[in-house]
Write a protein that holds these residues in place. Sequence first.
Motif, short mmCIF file in Angstrom:
data_model
loop_
_atom_site.label_atom_id
_atom_site.label_comp_id
_atom_site.label_asym_id
_atom_site.label_seq_id
_atom_site.Cartn_x
_atom_site.Cartn_y
_atom_site.Cartn_z
N LEU A 212 0.79 -1.23 0.00
CA LEU A 212 0.00 0.00 0.00
C LEU A 212 0.83 1.28 0.00
O LEU A 212 0.24 2.37 -0.08
N ALA A 213 2.17 1.19 0.09
CA ALA A 213 3.00 2.40 0.15
C ALA A 213 2.41 3.35 1.20
O ALA A 213 2.16 2.94 2.32
N ASP A 214 2.14 4.61 0.81
CA ASP A 214 1.44 5.55 1.70
C ASP A 214 0.10 5.92 1.10
O ASP A 214 -0.39 7.04 1.29
N SER A 215 -0.51 5.01 0.38
CA SER A 215 -1.70 5.30 -0.42
C SER A 215 -2.89 5.72 0.43
O SER A 215 -2.98 5.42 1.61
N HIS A 216 -3.82 6.41 -0.22
CA HIS A 216 -5.03 6.91 0.43
C HIS A 216 -6.08 5.81 0.46
O HIS A 216 -6.30 5.12 -0.54
N PRO A 217 -6.79 5.61 1.59
CA PRO A 217 -7.74 4.49 1.69
C PRO A 217 -8.88 4.57 0.70
O PRO A 217 -9.38 3.53 0.24
N GLU A 218 -9.31 5.78 0.32
CA GLU A 218 -10.42 5.88 -0.62
C GLU A 218 -10.01 5.44 -2.03
O GLU A 218 -10.83 4.87 -2.77
N VAL A 219 -8.77 5.71 -2.41
CA VAL A 219 -8.31 5.26 -3.72
C VAL A 219 -8.32 3.74 -3.79
O VAL A 219 -8.76 3.15 -4.79
N ILE A 220 -7.87 3.09 -2.71
CA ILE A 220 -7.83 1.62 -2.69
C ILE A 220 -9.23 1.02 -2.61
O ILE A 220 -9.55 0.07 -3.33
N SER A 221 -10.08 1.56 -1.75
CA SER A 221 -11.44 1.01 -1.63
C SER A 221 -12.23 1.22 -2.91
O SER A 221 -13.01 0.35 -3.32
N ASP A 222 -12.04 2.37 -3.58
CA ASP A 222 -12.72 2.60 -4.86
C ASP A 222 -12.28 1.58 -5.90
O ASP A 222 -13.09 1.07 -6.69
N TYR A 239 -0.75 -11.38 2.67
CA TYR A 239 -0.10 -10.35 3.49
C TYR A 239 -0.52 -8.98 2.97
O TYR A 239 -0.79 -8.81 1.78
N ILE A 240 -0.53 -8.00 3.88
CA ILE A 240 -0.76 -6.62 3.50
C ILE A 240 0.30 -5.76 4.16
O ILE A 240 0.47 -5.79 5.38
N LYS A 241 1.04 -5.01 3.34
CA LYS A 241 1.96 -4.01 3.86
C LYS A 241 1.13 -2.76 4.12
O LYS A 241 0.61 -2.15 3.20
N LEU A 242 0.98 -2.39 5.39
CA LEU A 242 0.08 -1.30 5.76
C LEU A 242 0.54 0.05 5.21
O LEU A 242 1.74 0.33 5.14
#
Length: 338
Positions: A212-222, A239-242
Amino acid sequence: MELIITSFEAKYGDAFLIEEPDSNIKFLVDCGFKLTYKHHIKKRTNSADFIILTHSDEDHINGAFPLINDYPEKFALKKVYVNSPESIPTPRTNSAISIRQAKDLVNLLQGKELPFEGLIQGQTIEVSKNLSLDIISPTQTELDSYYEKYNDQVGTVQQNDKGTDITLNATTKSFVEWTKQPDSFPKIPNDIANASSIAFILNYKDKKVLFLADSHPEVISDYLLKQGFNSTQKATFDYIKLSHHGSAKSISKQLLNMISCNNFIISTNGGKARSKHPNVETIAKLAALVDRNGNDEINFYFNHSISAIETRNGPLLSAEERLLYKINYIEQNEIRLS
């Protein structure tokens, strides 16, 4: 055959080495700080097929400078993936970026005549027969905003930067109280640097790892919604890299309700100044809201000393809470997938 993911000790930054020994393929995801390269990356490898620099924050990009300076005599490298106006072929009227290290990096890449290109949601990198990367962030919208608005926004931050205001993880709330805290992520236009982060799904055989790097949660959920996932049809990961080292400002309840996973990677030594990571709220919400993919326990993998993080920032849930909710803290910087 196996895949090895190493999370280097990059202080409060990110630096990952991903290796497929049987095919002699290896690549880096971010490079942390300059000392991360000197003390860790350089001692582990002197070559990479490519590097993905997820965004221009210093804790992700600065280690790339000494590495690229070592190219080609001391470090073999074929390509760099980085989003910059110069890496996108479409002409743009406003291509200035005020982040000095981002522009300096592009100048260095051009001076070294090292190939580089950008990445955007929807692309796939076919690394080998068993390994591919599906790019899920940023979208064209976030990338355009990065180029058009980032100059002014970052200029203001650079002049008035006092760090992210994140309080100590003091035991003022119970586990249940932490899980009931409302979402605190900023709006995308106010968080364009992180919203334009390169995030991807690593596919290795039948395994999936979400970086996920430093990504925004809305970009990922969309993105997940567009793929047909929701609170009943969940996206499953091994696995998930937070995002953002476990910051509570980088998760949302909508996203957590859409994923199934019981292994989470946290890359940080605890942060700096008032930017303290990971946040106990993040761990509590993950433990309470995320489907554990058929497992009883949930595991958090740290690449730095947990006791040092808790000494600096306060406790990450009590021992009793961890036992009750079957939460494991694991100090381990290497993960192997087979």
